[in-house]
Scaffold this active site. Sequence first.
Site, PDB file in Angstrom:
ATOM      1  N   ASN A   1      17.566-130.337  27.740  1.00 60.67           N
ATOM      2  CA  ASN A   1      16.638-129.551  28.557  1.00 60.67           C
ATOM      3  C   ASN A   1      16.196-130.356  29.769  1.00 60.67           C
ATOM      4  O   ASN A   1      16.495-131.547  29.869  1.00 60.67           O
ATOM      5  CB  ASN A   1      15.395-129.182  27.720  1.00 60.67           C
ATOM      6  CG  ASN A   1      15.639-128.014  26.777  1.00 60.67           C
ATOM      7  OD1 ASN A   1      16.544-127.209  26.989  1.00 60.67           O
ATOM      8  ND2 ASN A   1      14.814-127.909  25.753  1.00 60.67           N
TER       9      ASN A   1
ATOM     10  N   HIS B   1      17.813-119.002  25.546  1.00 56.78           N
ATOM     11  CA  HIS B   1      18.647-119.450  26.667  1.00 56.78           C
ATOM     12  C   HIS B   1      19.652-118.367  27.080  1.00 56.78           C
ATOM     13  O   HIS B   1      20.800-118.669  27.420  1.00 56.78           O
ATOM     14  CB  HIS B   1      19.403-120.736  26.311  1.00 56.78           C
ATOM     15  CG  HIS B   1      18.511-121.905  26.039  1.00 56.78           C
ATOM     16  ND1 HIS B   1      18.185-122.835  26.994  1.00 56.78           N
ATOM     17  CD2 HIS B   1      17.855-122.294  24.916  1.00 56.78           C
ATOM     18  CE1 HIS B   1      17.390-123.754  26.462  1.00 56.78           C
ATOM     19  NE2 HIS B   1      17.173-123.441  25.206  1.00 56.78           N
TER      20      HIS B   1
HETATM   21 FE1  HDD Z   1      18.638-124.816  21.171  1.00 56.51          FE
HETATM   22  C1  HDD Z   1      20.768-122.668  22.666  1.00 56.51           C
HETATM   23  C2  HDD Z   1      18.550-126.755  24.053  1.00 56.51           C
HETATM   24  C3  HDD Z   1      16.273-126.887  19.748  1.00 56.51           C
HETATM   25  C4  HDD Z   1      18.976-123.170  18.276  1.00 56.51           C
HETATM   26  N1  HDD Z   1      19.466-124.722  23.014  1.00 56.51           N
HETATM   27  C5  HDD Z   1      20.328-123.745  23.429  1.00 56.51           C
HETATM   28  C6  HDD Z   1      20.730-124.015  24.769  1.00 56.51           C
HETATM   29  C7  HDD Z   1      20.103-125.159  25.165  1.00 56.51           C
HETATM   30  C8  HDD Z   1      19.316-125.606  24.054  1.00 56.51           C
HETATM   31  C9  HDD Z   1      20.209-125.848  26.510  1.00 56.51           C
HETATM   32  C10 HDD Z   1      21.659-123.145  25.594  1.00 56.51           C
HETATM   33  C11 HDD Z   1      23.085-123.595  25.495  1.00 56.51           C
HETATM   34  C12 HDD Z   1      23.934-122.733  26.388  1.00 56.51           C
HETATM   35  O1  HDD Z   1      23.780-122.841  27.611  1.00 56.51           O
HETATM   36  O2  HDD Z   1      24.718-121.969  25.851  1.00 56.51           O
HETATM   37  N2  HDD Z   1      17.555-126.438  21.812  1.00 56.51           N
HETATM   38  C13 HDD Z   1      17.743-127.135  22.983  1.00 56.51           C
HETATM   39  C14 HDD Z   1      16.993-128.363  22.935  1.00 56.51           C
HETATM   40  C15 HDD Z   1      16.343-128.388  21.737  1.00 56.51           C
HETATM   41  C16 HDD Z   1      16.711-127.187  21.027  1.00 56.51           C
HETATM   42  C17 HDD Z   1      16.966-129.397  24.040  1.00 56.51           C
HETATM   43  C18 HDD Z   1      15.441-129.438  21.175  1.00 56.51           C
HETATM   44  C19 HDD Z   1      15.486-130.684  21.503  1.00 56.51           C
HETATM   45  N3  HDD Z   1      17.750-124.976  19.368  1.00 56.51           N
HETATM   46  C20 HDD Z   1      16.829-125.911  18.969  1.00 56.51           C
HETATM   47  C21 HDD Z   1      16.549-125.749  17.550  1.00 56.51           C
HETATM   48  C22 HDD Z   1      17.330-124.704  17.127  1.00 56.51           C
HETATM   49  C23 HDD Z   1      18.066-124.230  18.275  1.00 56.51           C
HETATM   50  C24 HDD Z   1      15.601-126.614  16.756  1.00 56.51           C
HETATM   51  C25 HDD Z   1      17.444-124.088  15.765  1.00 56.51           C
HETATM   52  C26 HDD Z   1      17.160-124.686  14.647  1.00 56.51           C
HETATM   53  N4  HDD Z   1      19.623-123.157  20.601  1.00 56.51           N
HETATM   54  C27 HDD Z   1      19.658-122.684  19.332  1.00 56.51           C
HETATM   55  C28 HDD Z   1      20.592-121.515  19.147  1.00 56.51           C
HETATM   56  C29 HDD Z   1      21.217-121.391  20.577  1.00 56.51           C
HETATM   57  C30 HDD Z   1      20.483-122.452  21.361  1.00 56.51           C
HETATM   58  C31 HDD Z   1      19.955-120.307  18.577  1.00 56.51           C
HETATM   59  C32 HDD Z   1      21.233-120.008  21.212  1.00 56.51           C
HETATM   60  C33 HDD Z   1      22.602-119.802  21.770  1.00 56.51           C
HETATM   61  C34 HDD Z   1      23.373-120.923  21.288  1.00 56.51           C
HETATM   62  O3  HDD Z   1      22.565-121.750  20.532  1.00 56.51           O
HETATM   63  O4  HDD Z   1      24.543-121.143  21.490  1.00 56.51           O
HETATM   64  O5  HDD Z   1      21.546-121.775  18.193  1.00 56.51           O
END
Ligand code: HDD
Length: 682
Positions: A145, A72
């Site tokens: 999402n 993202h």
């Molecule tokens: Fe995630 C960012 C949505 C599963 C780990 N995720 C991130 C963002 C969104 C989502 C919208 C961007 C937030 C922003 O605008 O800063 N992610 C989802 C959804 C998931 C999902 C809807 C499943 C239903 N994500 C998911 C899993 C993991 C992560 C299973 C790790 C185990 N996601 C992350 C992250 C991020 C992230 C690596 C990257 C930047 C941040 O978190 O702040 O931690």
Amino acid sequence: MAGKPFDTITGNAGETQQRGGAVLTTNHGIPVSDNQNSLRAGDRGPTLLEDFLLREKIFHFDHERIPERIVHARGSAAHGVFTCTDPIPDLTRASLLSEKGKDTPVFVRFSTVAGGAGSVDTPRDVRGFAVKFYTDQGNWDLVGNNIPVFFIQDAIKFPDLIHSVKMEADRGYPQAASAHDTFWDFVSLMPESLHTVIWAMSDRAIPRSLRMMEGFGVHTFKFVNGKGETSFVKFHWRPALGTQSLIWDESAKLQGADNDYHRRDLHEAIAAGDYPEWDFAVQVFDQKLADSLPYDVLDPTKIVPEEVVPLRVVGRMVLNRNPDNHFAENEQAAFLPSNIVPGIDFSDDPLLQGRLFSYLDTQKSRLGTTNFHQIPVNAPKCPYANMMRDGLMQTQVPKGRANYEPNSLDQAGEDPGPRASAEGFSTAPQDIAGEKLRIRAESFGDHYSQPRMYWRSMTENEQAHIASAFVFELSKVGLDHVRARVLSHLRVIDGDLGARVAKGLGVDLPEPVTPFREPLDLAPSDALSVQKNWKETLKGRKIGLLIAEGSDKAGIDKLTDTIKAEGGSVFIIAPKVGPLKLKGGTITPGGQLAGSPSVLFDAIAMILMPDQADQLARDSAAIGFVMDAFAHLKAIGHCKGSGVILSRAGIEDGEGVGPWEDLPETAKRRYWAREASLRDLA
Ligand code: HDD
């Protein structure tokens, strides 16, 4: 002849330095007298180490970038307000949903998943829909999402999923694209991903605008009311403009025409006062209903169709303010699914449980400090206080002696600091018993029934788009065994889907896989189709109007006024961008034809004098303008003179193509039926 005197500050002959605004200072407040030249020994000599102005400026610049988000990375954001329209204190004690008309400020960030921060806006991808509610009980982050399901069931697979979809490890490409070997290899070996994959192959993954996307909390959460009673809940955002999507050829061409298509659209809409709006709806159900479903509500690869549990709209969100600074707000925004308020609770969804760790952890490596919550965009807007102290970049200056708890400093007449309260967040009690295991529940074992339901809920045209997207993506897969394995899954989802994709690729259909559970024929859900729920409106739609010298101003004004009156907008395009003499006045166009292709618009019109139209009929930009609009199933309005451009492009009057006077009506739609005659869809 002697010229003007040379300016030793700006280096320009005869120009003096512009002055005005506040005094420019260093980061330590020292006023600066010259921001153009470094300190030199002599006018052509070496730069001196003593130049602290130069060193501070370059030092700061060298460190302007922070690690981009691992997923993202590319996002567009806005501020706004959430209003409760239907309070539900019987279901939750969350204060933001407790009173009709109660406003809560929000910050929203939309994003693509796979591409880097500088990638394009319109690849085929899931879109993030992250909302930070600054409630009076603390921040609630609903990090969702635009697709209601996720690729994997267990957080332990997230790094593998993301590694597979991002650039391949050895070659560093492709950027922002799932159409490559490693992604499809992963999919073919992880059938739990199939439901999200079929959504990602549908037009949902190429939204027309961020303003026209649904949003979903994805997981099942819990509501807890004042009596401690719990229910399950799923969260939905419904766009006021309706859900609209691009078609694939258009989104691919947009990647050349405007890399910032979505970001610009959001920014411009808000700047124009055309505020994007969503209804906030909940699907609430109890354990009994959950137990009656043929799938597990804790499995994030499943939806609960709204025909099974209807949506109840409880609020509205309006985005009414652009960020003042992209870095400070968008880039530094930190969303945490673990930010939750009293009245809302987590379920045991194993993906959600893993997310509760990941986001907090990631903020430390991105923002560099445990104090990231003090950055204005992340800070709660309600008072907050605890005994956590110090750390890198601490900006708060807590007073008093008490930085531990319990303490009895109150008895000494000093401020004892904050204390936990019975009103605070409390986890809903839940019976848990069982062995400690690494295991996937059998109730998570059906990977085909819901993708089948999705496929069967689509219109014919949407099905053709899905099958064609599979063909496109798999055509980019070089490993035959991977392609074959994907096909062996697709035919279990639906025989027709598998056969069409194999035919589109020109390969034999392999034997089907044997699923763990025989797929069910779940009832199709009309709510899942974009086309079946299309809102016929001009609101949010942008019309590209091609004019040239001598065009009739009265006609241009009439068309513009009618479209604007219905909430649409008109962008004027001409061969040249300077002021244009028209019949009845002048106009300064918004864009030049070569830089304003029709992919940027929802519909096009042409109001041209015959001689100008004849000239344009020899210009490939004008022919491309109408050909693409036609191929992208858009309405085209023309005058008599401009007919010559259409005939040069081989376009005749018909559904959606006609006199410009009809455009305010025809531009409300896309002409899906036209597509079968235009391209060979799978
Ligand atoms: Fe995630 C960012 C949505 C599963 C780990 N995720 C991130 C963002 C969104 C989502 C919208 C961007 C937030 C922003 O605008 O800063 N992610 C989802 C959804 C998931 C999902 C809807 C499943 C239903 N994500 C998911 C899993 C993991 C992560 C299973 C790790 C185990 N996601 C992350 C992250 C991020 C992230 C690596 C990257 C930047 C941040 O978190 O702040 O931690």
